[in-house]
Design a protein around this motif. Structure first.
Motif, PDB file in Angstrom:
ATOM      1  N   ASP A  96       0.821  -1.218   0.000  1.00 52.33           N
ATOM      2  CA  ASP A  96       0.000   0.000   0.000  1.00 52.33           C
ATOM      3  C   ASP A  96       0.854   1.267   0.000  1.00 52.33           C
ATOM      4  OD1 ASP A  96       0.950  -0.191   2.565  1.00 52.33           O
ATOM      5  OD2 ASP A  96      -1.005  -0.420   3.517  1.00 52.33           O
ATOM      6  N   GLU A 100      -3.874   6.631  -4.207  1.00 52.39           N
ATOM      7  CA  GLU A 100      -5.163   6.314  -4.804  1.00 52.39           C
ATOM      8  C   GLU A 100      -5.411   7.271  -5.972  1.00 52.39           C
ATOM      9  OE1 GLU A 100      -7.129   3.886  -4.283  1.00 52.39           O
ATOM     10  OE2 GLU A 100      -6.183   3.029  -2.502  1.00 52.39           O
ATOM     11  N   GLY A 104      -7.873   3.742  -9.645  1.00 47.00           N
ATOM     12  CA  GLY A 104      -7.517   2.745  -8.652  1.00 47.00           C
ATOM     13  C   GLY A 104      -6.166   3.036  -8.026  1.00 47.00           C
ATOM     14  N   THR A 146      -5.398  -5.692   7.160  1.00 44.01           N
ATOM     15  CA  THR A 146      -6.636  -5.969   6.437  1.00 44.01           C
ATOM     16  C   THR A 146      -7.734  -6.411   7.403  1.00 44.01           C
ATOM     17  OG1 THR A 146      -5.420  -6.575   4.444  1.00 44.01           O
ATOM     18  CG2 THR A 146      -7.676  -7.398   4.631  1.00 44.01           C
ATOM     19  N   GLU A 150     -13.434  -7.651   1.297  1.00 44.08           N
ATOM     20  CA  GLU A 150     -13.243  -6.845   0.097  1.00 44.08           C
ATOM     21  C   GLU A 150     -11.788  -6.405  -0.043  1.00 44.08           C
ATOM     22  OE1 GLU A 150     -17.361  -7.002   1.266  1.00 44.08           O
ATOM     23  OE2 GLU A 150     -15.584  -6.339   2.379  1.00 44.08           O
ATOM     24  N   ARG A 151     -11.198  -5.985   1.064  1.00 46.87           N
ATOM     25  CA  ARG A 151      -9.799  -5.559   1.036  1.00 46.87           C
ATOM     26  C   ARG A 151      -8.887  -6.748   0.724  1.00 46.87           C
ATOM     27  NH1 ARG A 151      -5.683  -2.064   0.131  1.00 46.87           N
ATOM     28  NH2 ARG A 151      -4.060  -2.173   1.712  1.00 46.87           N
ATOM     29  N   ALA A 153      -9.625  -9.375  -0.997  1.00 42.13           N
ATOM     30  CA  ALA A 153      -9.792  -9.699  -2.416  1.00 42.13           C
ATOM     31  C   ALA A 153      -9.044  -8.710  -3.297  1.00 42.13           C
ATOM     32  CB  ALA A 153     -11.275  -9.719  -2.771  1.00 42.13           C
ATOM     33  N   GLU A 154      -9.051  -7.431  -2.921  1.00 40.10           N
ATOM     34  CA  GLU A 154      -8.343  -6.415  -3.690  1.00 40.10           C
ATOM     35  C   GLU A 154      -6.840  -6.653  -3.657  1.00 40.10           C
ATOM     36  OE1 GLU A 154      -7.186  -2.936  -5.785  1.00 40.10           O
ATOM     37  OE2 GLU A 154      -8.946  -4.242  -5.804  1.00 40.10           O
ATOM     38  N   ARG A 157      -6.089  -9.453  -5.906  1.00 42.99           N
ATOM     39  CA  ARG A 157      -6.214  -9.061  -7.304  1.00 42.99           C
ATOM     40  C   ARG A 157      -4.924  -8.393  -7.783  1.00 42.99           C
ATOM     41  NH1 ARG A 157      -6.926  -4.912 -10.379  1.00 42.99           N
ATOM     42  NH2 ARG A 157      -7.020  -3.435  -8.649  1.00 42.99           N
ATOM     43  N   ARG A 158      -4.363  -7.537  -6.922  1.00 43.70           N
ATOM     44  CA  ARG A 158      -3.147  -6.829  -7.310  1.00 43.70           C
ATOM     45  C   ARG A 158      -1.898  -7.662  -7.116  1.00 43.70           C
ATOM     46  NH1 ARG A 158      -1.947  -2.637  -4.235  1.00 43.70           N
ATOM     47  NH2 ARG A 158      -3.687  -2.431  -2.800  1.00 43.70           N
TER      48      ARG A 158
END
Length: 233
Positions: A96, A100, A104, A146, A150-151, A153-154, A157-158
């Motif tokens: 992180d 932002e 995205g 986390t 949702e976080r 999964a994000e 994804r990245r």
């Protein structure tokens, strides 16, 4: 201080407990259409005649309907790290560190500066993983733990190879790199990455597993020295 004392370090090790990516979205594979298969038809053996329908489809010697098959290639499932698992990072990533944007998240490297990844020496990672039966993969460094599906999964994804998250590994690796020292990150899993459920945390068990892992790793590390590029000498 070590350099001044003429006893520089060969390796920096970040060790502790962390969250494990113990569940993942189901993998999906694109449909693959097999080549069409046709029967010999009226136009001659081996050539495709007009497509037959109805009763013609069952008559010997006529061209039946084009046959297709759909195959879904099997892909090995990504590694998962369950409670009590030992994890060794083959990549240490600041997950992180960035900004932002309307499109995205953008890592600092996307913004044109800095770094977000350090790679521990691959031979050492392999040796440690084999000795401890560890899960190998990307270990994410986050500044905020986390706390939602949702976080989680994000992040996956990245970083589809992520197996765990913690809060210190990238900082250790960055400091080590500044001194041309390779870094290793070892974690044991105390909780699942996702919704916070303190009742499910197993901190004591994870610390016990870490102690056991290092009883195995310490003698192994004693046999390794490195050049400035982190290659075993």
């Amino acid at each position: 201080a070590a350099a001044v004392a003429r006893t520089p370090y060969d390796l920096a090790v970040s060790a502790g407990i962390g969250g494990g990516f113990s569940t993942r979205p189901p993998a999906t594979a694109p449909a693959v259409t097999a080549p069409a298969v046709t029967a010999p038809g009226a136009a001659g053996l081996g050539s495709a005649g007009p497509e037959a329908t109805g009763p013609e489809a069952a008559r010997p010697g006529s061209a039946g309907p084009v046959a297709t098959a759909t195959a879904r290639p099997t892909t090995p499932a990504p590694a998962t790290a369950h409670l009590g698992s030992v994890v060794v990072a083959d990549a240490i990533v600041a997950a992180d560190l960035g900004a932002e944007t309307p499109d995205g998240f953008a890592a600092v490297t996307d913004l044109g500066f800095g770094t977000v990844e350090h790679l521990p020496p691959a031979p050492l990672v392999a040796a440690v993983a084999e000795a401890t039966d560890a899960v190998r993969g990307t270990v994410l460094t986050v500044s905020t733990v986390t706390g939602s599906a949702e976080r989680a999964a994000e992040l996956l994804r990245r970083h589809p190879r992520a197996v765990a998250e913690a809060m210190e590994g990238f900082g250790v690796a960055e400091a080590a790199a500044a001194q041309s020292v390779p870094a290793l990150e070892v974690r044991t899993v105390s909780n699942a990455v996702g919704p916070r459920d303190r009742a499910a945390w197993r901190i004591g068990e994870a610390l016990e597993a870490l102690t056991g892992a290092f009883a195995t790793i310490a003698p192994l590390l004693g046999t390794w020295t490195f050049d400035p590029e982190g290659t075993r000498q």
